[in-house]
Motif scaffolding. Structure first.
Motif, short mmCIF file in Angstrom:
data_model
loop_
_atom_site.label_atom_id
_atom_site.label_comp_id
_atom_site.label_asym_id
_atom_site.label_seq_id
_atom_site.Cartn_x
_atom_site.Cartn_y
_atom_site.Cartn_z
N MET A 195 11.16 6.35 3.90
CA MET A 195 12.01 5.49 3.08
C MET A 195 13.59 5.91 3.37
N TYR A 209 8.25 0.51 -2.36
CA TYR A 209 7.27 1.26 -1.61
C TYR A 209 6.18 0.61 -0.73
N ASP A 245 14.29 5.95 7.10
CA ASP A 245 14.75 4.39 7.27
C ASP A 245 16.13 3.93 6.89
N ALA A 246 16.72 4.48 5.61
CA ALA A 246 17.87 3.89 4.79
C ALA A 246 18.84 4.47 5.74
N ARG A 279 6.81 -2.15 0.98
CA ARG A 279 7.38 -3.12 1.91
C ARG A 279 6.72 -3.47 3.30
N GLY A 330 5.75 8.58 2.57
CA GLY A 330 6.28 7.55 2.26
C GLY A 330 7.67 7.65 1.94
N ARG A 331 7.86 8.73 1.10
CA ARG A 331 9.51 8.95 0.33
C ARG A 331 10.13 9.37 1.55
N VAL A 385 13.17 -3.94 4.67
CA VAL A 385 14.45 -3.24 4.62
C VAL A 385 14.12 -2.40 3.36
N THR A 386 14.94 -0.94 3.42
CA THR A 386 14.52 -0.15 2.38
C THR A 386 15.22 -0.46 1.15
N GLU A 387 14.66 -0.02 0.02
CA GLU A 387 15.23 -0.20 -1.11
C GLU A 387 16.72 0.49 -1.46
N ASP A 405 11.19 6.74 -8.96
CA ASP A 405 12.22 7.66 -8.34
C ASP A 405 13.71 7.15 -8.85
N GLU A 455 19.22 2.69 8.81
CA GLU A 455 19.97 1.47 8.39
C GLU A 455 21.71 1.79 8.49
#
Lengths: 263, 377
Positions: B367, A65, B370-371, A67, B363-364, A77-79, A104, B374
């Motif tokens: 993420m 979070y 973004d994933a 990053r 934020g969630r 890069v995303t987790e 999460d 990717e």
């Protein structure tokens, strides 16, 4: 070539220093309110342990979070991608990753090259996350490690009526007041956690081999119940601490991005 | 001009509405794209699409709806109960879905309790869920019932000639929007998805003649624009209603562009012309009901899937985001089918469940998006 990966999560922050694809050192700290402070501290700790200075790091990838808030990274890069990458390194046959983090949880499927092809995260509340276990362990007065081990000694695990962390906490207190053995309550907590995760995993589609990452991967009670619920064996990770998977993935990305080739 | 659209997209009682009211003219709100707003244009009344944008606390919405239901009608009721829609002289509620149907009951009950915030004209407009000969006939009758009620309440005459004129004006909008759509889906479009949404939203909340004028100028201007938003992943947005420009901004970020959609506040606003031949009421009813973009219409899934696949191909879409508001039965279910069938065709999809209302999970959400980006490479 020395690279680094830094994963700032909601509960813990992790950093991995890697030389030519091998881990030199890693560090884990409790996250602070400001993600950049967590990142600075955990990196400092990891670098010191490795005997490496920041200047020697050729490339650093940040994830988690926090990053976008890290000052020293070359790329974020995303987790999701980092956990996928890290899990494949930890378990080369992994096709599915279940990660339970502090706030999460994620289920993801990988392709043959280790890329994430499908993923889901919890998006309703914090139940089914590390925070849930942390709250329950505190109520029971045991450590997280003890909570995980207690399932094996349970005789008649309780059923938690609610998936809500706050209400489940009230249920646990009621069971304690009714003198239910603590092992049975702990097993009920671990089972509830596993049930929430099983829903997510089934939504993505279970595929062998299943690899579990994140701090909860070290809770044998949750892992065993999840195995029963999903009908597959979850391979135990021996290569490195599964809680470091995100930071390992970030370091592997850093290695690739710095021209070190695929790992 | 783009600033006008952006402003109208963010302000419910915007300056165009205020000017209209200052001139002593009426405004009627409606909740669903199945209401033929030409009827009100023909009556000299401003048709205004009711939204839930800007609702913060849910004290009123939760009281009447309860917690386990879509937050869109709850936000609408919240705003109504706060007096944000007091500028409306009328409101039309449709059973677009069951949650939206309940807005009718909840708004009435709220008024029973508070004696406030109820427009003088309050109409439940039935819309069938199937497009058949008999349902069209029923819907024509229902449309005439709405016309008679509006004529009687507002003391106006809605003649066929006026309706035909209204149809022509609204068809101009649809043609302009189709031209805009062509620009938006170009290889290097000059406009982002967030602005595209603002443009559509403005059309639902300002006088149509003003809108057509501004839209015509905008299409002319950006059609020649040298601005190019390139190097981004091209996304298509499907699912539940969204009237929040900021949601699209979060989705687009710095790396993506929403170049196409199939949304209620989106392409459904302008798809399909109304025939300018024949009885205008019948043609309006037919266009509305034949409008199969919404999963509320039974037996139309295959057609919708075909339409989406065509759009993915023509707009050069890299990935599809299937978003739905929590507890949205229609889109929640259909998104699962879309994901299955589009992925089978090699079209990457991501599902995103969210609450309608203030965006508190950015934020969630970021993420996850973004994933997905990717994954698109």
């Amino acid at each position: 070539m020395i690279v680094a990966g830094c994963d700032v999560g909601s509960l813990t922050s992790k950093a991995v220093i890697m030389r030519d694809g091998r881990i030199l050192n890693s560090a884990l700290i409790k996250s602070k309110a400001k993600p950049w402070e967590s990142a600075d501290e955990v990196m400092k700790s990891a670098l010191e342990g490795a005997g490496v200075s920041m200047k020697e790091i050729v490339f650093c990838v940040g994830t988690g979070y926090g990053r976008d808030k890290m000052k020293f990274i070359n790329e974020a890069v995303t987790e999701i991608a980092c956990h996928g990458k890290g899990a494949r390194w930890l378990l080369p046959t992994a096709m599915m990753v279940i990660d339970i983090g502090g706030q999460d949880c994620k289920a993801m499927r990988l392709d043959r090259d280790g890329r994430v092809v499908k993923f889901m995260t919890n998006d309703k509340c914090a139940s089914g996350t590390g925070r849930f276990l942390e709250v329950m362990a505190r109520v029971l007065g045991v450590s997280l490690e003890e909570l995980g081990e207690m399932s094996a000694r349970a005789q008649a695990p309780i059923t938690l009526a609610s998936a809500c962390t706050v209400w489940a906490q009230a249920d646990v207190i009621a069971h304690l007041n009714n003198r239910v053995p603590i092992e049975d309550i702990a097993a009920g907590v671990n089972n509830a956690m596993a049930s929430r995760m099983a829903v997510l995993a089934n939504s993505v589609g279970v595929e062998r081999d299943v690899c579990m990452t994140g701090g909860v991967a070290k809770n044998d009670g949750v892992v065993s119940t999840l195995e029963k619920l999903l009908g597959v064996r979850i391979k135990r990770i021996r290569r490195y601490d599964p809680q470091m998977a995100g930071a390992i993935g970030a370091a592997l990305f850093a290695h690739e991005k710095a021209g070190g080739g695929l790992r | 001009m783009m600033e006008d659209f952006r402003e109208v997209a963010r302000v419910l009682n915007n300056r165009f509405v205020q000017k209209w009211k200052d001139e002593g003219k009426k405004v009627v709100g409606y909740t669903c794209s199945y209401v033929p707003d030409e009827i009100f244009y023909a009556a000299g009344i401003l048709p205004y699409r009711v939204r839930g944008f800007g609702a913060g606390a849910m004290t009123i919405g939760d009281t009447y709806f309860g917690p386990f239901i879509c937050s869109l009608p709850k936000c609408m009721l919240q705003l109504a109960g706060q007096g944000d829609f007091d500028f409306l002289d009328g409101a039309i509620i449709t059973p677009g879905c069951d949650s939206m149907r309940r807005l009718d009951e909840c708004w009435r009950k709220m008024h029973d309790d508070t004696k406030e915030h109820m427009p003088g004209f309050f109409f439940h407009f039935g819309v069938p869920h199937k497009y058949t000969e008999y349902s069209v006939k029923w819907f024509v009758d229902e449309t005439r019932r709405l016309i008679r009620a509006a004529e009687s309440h507002f003391n106006v005459a809605i003649k066929n000639e006026k309706l035909l004129e209204a149809i022509k004006v609204h068809n101009v909008t649809r043609e302009l929007m189709n031209r805009f759509d062509e620009i938006r889906t170009r290889k290097d479009p000059p406009v982002a998805g967030a602005d595209s949404l603002a443009i559509v939203l403005a059309g639902t909340a300002m006088p149509r003649d003003d809108y057509n004028r501004l839209l015509g100028d905008l299409v002319e201007e950006i059609g020649k624009s040298a601005k190019k938003l390139n190097g981004r992943k091209r996304l298509m947005l499907l699912g539940s209603a969204n009237d929040d420009v900021d949601l699209v901004k979060i989705i687009e970020g710095e790396r993506a562009l929403v170049v196409a959609d199939n949304l209620c506040f989106g392409s459904r606003f302008y798809s399909d012309l109304v025939s300018e031949e024949g009885d205008p009421v019948e043609e309006l009813a037919k266009r509305s009901l034949a409008h199969n973009d919404c999963p509320r219409m039974y037996g139309e899934y295959r057609e919708r899937l075909k339409k989406i696949k065509e759009k993915v191909a023509t707009a050069g879409v890299d990935g599809v985001i299937l978003q739905n508001i929590r507890f949205c039965d229609l889109h929640g279910s259909e998104n699962g089918l879309f994901e299955r069938d589009l992925e089978k065709e090699g079209i990457p999809c991501m599902r995103l469940e969210r609450e309608y209302g203030p965006i508190v999970e950015s934020g969630r959400m970021r993420m996850r998006i973004d994933a997905f980006l990717e994954r698109l490479g």
